[in-house]
Write a protein that holds these residues in place. Structure first.
Motif, PDB file in Angstrom:
ATOM      1  N   ALA A 248       0.837  -1.311  -0.001  1.00 35.13           N
ATOM      2  CA  ALA A 248       0.047  -0.084   0.155  1.00 35.13           C
ATOM      3  C   ALA A 248       0.688   1.222  -0.049  1.00 35.13           C
ATOM      4  N   GLY A 249       0.455   2.363  -0.844  1.00 35.87           N
ATOM      5  CA  GLY A 249       1.265   3.631  -0.658  1.00 35.87           C
ATOM      6  C   GLY A 249       1.872   3.957  -2.114  1.00 35.87           C
ATOM      7  N   GLY A 250       1.906   2.723  -2.989  1.00 30.80           N
ATOM      8  CA  GLY A 250       2.086   3.087  -4.369  1.00 30.80           C
ATOM      9  C   GLY A 250       3.650   3.779  -4.657  1.00 30.80           C
ATOM     10  N   HIS A 251       4.440   2.793  -4.240  1.00 29.21           N
ATOM     11  CA  HIS A 251       6.106   3.348  -4.187  1.00 29.21           C
ATOM     12  C   HIS A 251       6.464   2.888  -5.514  1.00 29.21           C
ATOM     13  N   GLY A 252       5.833   1.993  -6.394  1.00 28.48           N
ATOM     14  CA  GLY A 252       6.566   1.871  -7.816  1.00 28.48           C
ATOM     15  C   GLY A 252       7.395   0.730  -7.908  1.00 28.48           C
ATOM     16  N   ASP A 253       7.527   0.135  -9.027  1.00 25.66           N
ATOM     17  CA  ASP A 253       8.085  -1.022  -9.302  1.00 25.66           C
ATOM     18  C   ASP A 253       9.883  -0.979  -8.971  1.00 25.66           C
ATOM     19  N   GLY A 254      10.067   0.267  -9.289  1.00 27.97           N
ATOM     20  CA  GLY A 254      11.592   0.569  -9.203  1.00 27.97           C
ATOM     21  C   GLY A 254      12.148   0.868  -7.990  1.00 27.97           C
ATOM     22  N   ARG A 255      11.466   0.490  -6.829  1.00 23.83           N
ATOM     23  CA  ARG A 255      11.839   0.315  -5.442  1.00 23.83           C
ATOM     24  C   ARG A 255      11.676  -0.719  -4.650  1.00 23.83           C
ATOM     25  N   LEU A 256      12.222  -0.931  -3.648  1.00 26.65           N
ATOM     26  CA  LEU A 256      11.979  -2.048  -2.634  1.00 26.65           C
ATOM     27  C   LEU A 256      11.636  -1.385  -1.384  1.00 26.65           C
ATOM     28  N   VAL A 257      10.662  -2.022  -0.930  1.00 26.72           N
ATOM     29  CA  VAL A 257       9.988  -1.300   0.676  1.00 26.72           C
ATOM     30  C   VAL A 257      10.810  -2.211   1.496  1.00 26.72           C
ATOM     31  N   GLY A 258      11.307  -1.696   2.680  1.00 33.25           N
ATOM     32  CA  GLY A 258      12.085  -2.580   3.616  1.00 33.25           C
ATOM     33  C   GLY A 258      11.210  -2.227   5.087  1.00 33.25           C
ATOM     34  N   VAL A 259      10.967  -3.038   5.684  1.00 30.51           N
ATOM     35  CA  VAL A 259      10.358  -2.963   6.978  1.00 30.51           C
ATOM     36  C   VAL A 259      10.934  -3.994   7.895  1.00 30.51           C
TER      37      VAL A 259
END
Length: 339
Positions: A248-259
């Motif tokens: 959720a949040g629409g960060h796009g395919d060019g990015r990885l989300v880390g948590v």
């Protein structure tokens, strides 16, 4: 005690580069860890500082003096190895005395230094034993005692705790840190164990493929990782990484989300937070003392989360997880750099 400056140091074996233009400034009395996976170059760098390996290019300075061409025996460095390297036919007191006798110091000075080291490390009652009669922790303390008895400019330690069991490792690392603070000695500690590095170090040099990825205080590295590699190597369990398009949040395919798993917890409903959310199927609950780890299947990967009380959770159910906005990291998918 000394400062150590590593300036554009490279090391190659034939055409294979092990160290690639490293720059590090280590201050007087600091406890520094070289941390990274096997083969990253951390032990090679330690041996270059000790003079056991020649560098291909660059320079190494002790207190501003270039010692690049100085032999190992003239650098006033002590090195503690992983396997302790004690002389099995010598009593503990003779193992401690060996480097002092090599320097041809007076016997009275040797006795005084042995007594000092033995008291510092709690070895008084084992001085007349052979190494084979000692526990693993006692052998490690003898190895450290032999290293410090000659008052070296710096103490270098190459994975010295890896042969100890878990409980003894915790006790011994506490003793090493206490000793370093009391002596105010410059220590460089090589390890692949991120918990050891976090607990012991004033600063950590995280290494991979012969390059220092980040050099900073432990909590700075934990909270502000320079790139995806550092973020994945520091923290247990490992940080979750998801394609931006899956969250959720629409960060796009060019990015990885880390948590991090400790920041990701179940929400009572899908709209329960203004921060980061994702939904998947609960596959596993792992009790781990005060917290429980949750394995949640999101798409084709497993995401790790935590909760304090899983009593209301059921395996196979749909579960929405959430994390506050300040706990979410973005990385470039190509370079791995943190955005």
């Amino acid at each position: 005690m000394t400062s150590i400056n590593i300036k554009n140091v490279s090391k190659s074996y034939h055409n294979y580069a092990v160290l690639k233009g490293l720059n590090l400034d280590i201050r007087d009395g600091e406890f520094i860890s070289f941390l990274g996976p096997s083969g990253c170059g951390k032990s090679t760098l330690l041996f270059c500082i000790a003079g056991l390996e020649d560098i291909t290019s660059g320079s190494i300075l002790f207190d501003g003096r270039d010692i690049t061409g100085v032999s190992a025996r003239d650098r006033n460095i002590s090195l503690v190895f992983q396997d302790y390297a004690l002389y099995p036919h010598m009593l503990v007191r003779d193992n401690l005395a060996f480097p002092l006798r090599q320097q041809k110091l007076p016997e009275e000075t040797i006795r005084r230094q042995i007594a000092w080291a033995a008291e510092m490390l709690g070895l008084e009652h084992v001085l007349d034993r052979l190494p084979a009669e000692l526990s693993g922790g006692q052998r490690q303390r003898v190895a450290v005692g032999r290293a410090i008895v000659r008052n070296p400019a710096a103490l270098l330690m190459d994975e010295p705790l890896s042969n100890l069991d878990a409980g003894l490792r915790v006790k011994t690392r506490t003793e090493i840190k206490r000793l370093q603070r009391e002596l105010r000695m410059t220590v460089i500690f090589v390890t692949h164990d991120q918990e050891e590095a976090m607990v012991l170090s004033d600063r950590i040099a995280v290494m991979n493929n012969g390059i220092v990825q980040q050099f900073a205080e432990p909590m700075t590295i934990y909270r502000e990782p320079a790139n995806q590699f550092v973020a994945s190597f520091i923290g247990s369990p490992q940080m979750n990484f998801l394609p931006g398009s899956r969250t959720a949040g629409g960060h796009g395919d060019g990015r990885l989300v880390g948590v991090r798993p400790h920041d990701l917890t179940p929400l009572p409903d899908a709209g329960g937070t203004d921060g980061f959310t994702l939904t998947g199927e609960l596959a596993l609950i792992e009790p781990a003392g005060p917290v429980h780890y949750l394995d949640v299947v999101v798409g084709d990967q497993i995401v790790k989360a935590t909760c304090n009380d899983p009593a209301s959770l059921r395996l196979g159910e749909r579960l929405t997880l959430g994390a506050p906005p300040n706990a979410v990291y973005l990385f470039d998918r190509e370079s791995g750099a943190r955005i």
